[in-house]
Scaffold this active site. Structure first.
Site, PDB file in Angstrom:
ATOM      1  N   LYS A  24      26.253  -9.300   6.473  1.00 51.77           N
ATOM      2  CA  LYS A  24      26.882  -9.939   7.631  1.00 51.77           C
ATOM      3  C   LYS A  24      27.644 -11.195   7.247  1.00 51.77           C
ATOM      4  O   LYS A  24      28.636 -11.523   7.889  1.00 51.77           O
ATOM      5  CB  LYS A  24      25.876 -10.211   8.738  1.00 51.77           C
ATOM      6  CG  LYS A  24      24.810 -11.235   8.420  1.00 51.77           C
ATOM      7  CD  LYS A  24      23.824 -11.305   9.570  1.00 51.77           C
ATOM      8  CE  LYS A  24      22.855 -12.451   9.420  1.00 51.77           C
ATOM      9  NZ  LYS A  24      22.143 -12.490   8.127  1.00 51.77           N
ATOM     10  N   ARG A  99      18.162 -16.449  15.908  1.00 50.27           N
ATOM     11  CA  ARG A  99      17.134 -15.630  15.273  1.00 50.27           C
ATOM     12  C   ARG A  99      16.002 -15.308  16.246  1.00 50.27           C
ATOM     13  O   ARG A  99      15.166 -14.470  15.949  1.00 50.27           O
ATOM     14  CB  ARG A  99      16.535 -16.364  14.065  1.00 50.27           C
ATOM     15  CG  ARG A  99      17.449 -16.425  12.850  1.00 50.27           C
ATOM     16  CD  ARG A  99      17.391 -15.114  12.061  1.00 50.27           C
ATOM     17  NE  ARG A  99      18.244 -15.141  10.891  1.00 50.27           N
ATOM     18  CZ  ARG A  99      17.860 -15.581   9.703  1.00 50.27           C
ATOM     19  NH1 ARG A  99      16.663 -16.055   9.519  1.00 50.27           N
ATOM     20  NH2 ARG A  99      18.692 -15.539   8.689  1.00 50.27           N
ATOM     21  N   ARG A 136      20.602  -9.517  -6.113  1.00 54.20           N
ATOM     22  CA  ARG A 136      21.676 -10.412  -5.701  1.00 54.20           C
ATOM     23  C   ARG A 136      21.747 -11.658  -6.586  1.00 54.20           C
ATOM     24  O   ARG A 136      20.735 -12.247  -6.939  1.00 54.20           O
ATOM     25  CB  ARG A 136      21.463 -10.840  -4.241  1.00 54.20           C
ATOM     26  CG  ARG A 136      22.605 -11.643  -3.693  1.00 54.20           C
ATOM     27  CD  ARG A 136      22.689 -11.524  -2.197  1.00 54.20           C
ATOM     28  NE  ARG A 136      21.664 -12.323  -1.533  1.00 54.20           N
ATOM     29  CZ  ARG A 136      21.618 -12.466  -0.207  1.00 54.20           C
ATOM     30  NH1 ARG A 136      22.500 -11.871   0.563  1.00 54.20           N
ATOM     31  NH2 ARG A 136      20.684 -13.185   0.343  1.00 54.20           N
ATOM     32  N   ARG A 163      18.864 -15.194  -7.600  1.00 55.78           N
ATOM     33  CA  ARG A 163      18.221 -16.131  -6.681  1.00 55.78           C
ATOM     34  C   ARG A 163      16.728 -16.212  -6.951  1.00 55.78           C
ATOM     35  O   ARG A 163      16.057 -15.208  -7.013  1.00 55.78           O
ATOM     36  CB  ARG A 163      18.461 -15.690  -5.237  1.00 55.78           C
ATOM     37  CG  ARG A 163      19.859 -15.989  -4.754  1.00 55.78           C
ATOM     38  CD  ARG A 163      20.077 -15.422  -3.384  1.00 55.78           C
ATOM     39  NE  ARG A 163      19.020 -15.856  -2.465  1.00 55.78           N
ATOM     40  CZ  ARG A 163      19.268 -16.246  -1.211  1.00 55.78           C
ATOM     41  NH1 ARG A 163      20.476 -16.257  -0.737  1.00 55.78           N
ATOM     42  NH2 ARG A 163      18.279 -16.606  -0.425  1.00 55.78           N
ATOM     43  N   ARG A 174      10.401 -11.527   3.564  1.00 56.72           N
ATOM     44  CA  ARG A 174      11.517 -12.063   4.360  1.00 56.72           C
ATOM     45  C   ARG A 174      12.002 -11.030   5.361  1.00 56.72           C
ATOM     46  O   ARG A 174      12.315 -11.354   6.511  1.00 56.72           O
ATOM     47  CB  ARG A 174      12.673 -12.472   3.436  1.00 56.72           C
ATOM     48  CG  ARG A 174      12.528 -13.862   2.850  1.00 56.72           C
ATOM     49  CD  ARG A 174      13.514 -14.070   1.718  1.00 56.72           C
ATOM     50  NE  ARG A 174      14.896 -14.148   2.157  1.00 56.72           N
ATOM     51  CZ  ARG A 174      15.937 -13.926   1.354  1.00 56.72           C
ATOM     52  NH1 ARG A 174      15.746 -13.597   0.098  1.00 56.72           N
ATOM     53  NH2 ARG A 174      17.158 -14.026   1.812  1.00 56.72           N
TER      54      ARG A 174
END
Ligand SMILES: [Zn+2]
Length: 217
Positions: A24, A99, A136, A163, A174
């Site tokens: 997104k 959220r 990622r 990361r 997560r």
């Protein structure tokens, strides 16, 4: 507030929903560029606050390191402040907010009288998200996300690193937190004519075309 002075015909306010790894951020960036709207990423704002060592930054850092999402009060204050700026008068593309239902209700109040709120929910299967997230890489210099085949940062030339928070267990946690917290949020928006689900398990170009189709209606 300056951002709420005067109306802007054709103003369009976009919310991008979707779990980490759904793409997104990429879509929000492109959409903002095409429509000449500010892209507002609460993740970017929080990262800047963490780097600057502000009170909000320190609270946010501890919360995120524990694998949790930053609380409603802080998030609402950050977005309220940002939407008060003049550059959001003709709309914005919001990435990372809301959220929770509480945040969504606050956002409804903030955009009241400022044009339609279009909500795009990027849907990607969980196993695809885990695969994307655990591989990622980001720039160690500016924090930008990197393309899978990039040798260095496209924005600043910095070194790419995996990361540190993207270990597979943390990725799953997560996602679990995200899905638990945002299920009621999707239900909150789902009945609206301005809500659309987008299949995010396709190439960025195909997803972008789907986004454009929704916004052209
Ligand atoms: Zn960089």
């Amino acid at each position: 507030m300056a951002g709420q002075q005067g109306s802007c015909p054709g103003a369009i306010n976009v919310v991008m929903l979707g779990p980490p790894g759904a793409g997104k951020g990429t879509q929000a960036e492109r959409l903002a560029r095409m429509r000449k709207l500010p892209k507002i990423s609460t993740g970017d704002i929080l990262r800047e606050a963490v780097q600057a060592g502000t009170h909000i930054g320190r609270v946010a850092k501890e919360t995120m390191e524990a694998g949790n999402l930053v609380g409603d009060d802080i998030m609402i204050a950050i977005v309220h402040d940002r939407l008060g700026r003049e550059d959001t008068r003709c709309g914005f593309v919001l990435d990372g907010f809301p959220r929770t239902v509480v945040q969504a209700q606050a956002l409804d109040q903030m955009v009241d009288g400022r044009g339609p709120l279009v909500v795009l929910d990027m849907v990607v299967p969980e196993d695809v998200l885990v695969r994307r997230l655990s591989s990622r890489r980001i720039c160690s210099g500016c924090g930008s996300n990197a393309a899978p085949d990039a040798a260095s940062c496209a924005k600043c030339g910095g070194t790419l690193v995996t990361r540190v928070d993207d270990g597979i267990e943390i990725v799953r946690e997560r996602l679990k937190v995200y899905l638990r917290q945002t299920k009621p949020l999707v239900e909150y928006y789902a009945g609206r004519a301005s809500f659309s689900s987008i299949d995010g398990n396709r190439s960025p170009a195909v997803v972008a075309a789907a986004v454009d189709t929704v916004l052209a209606l």
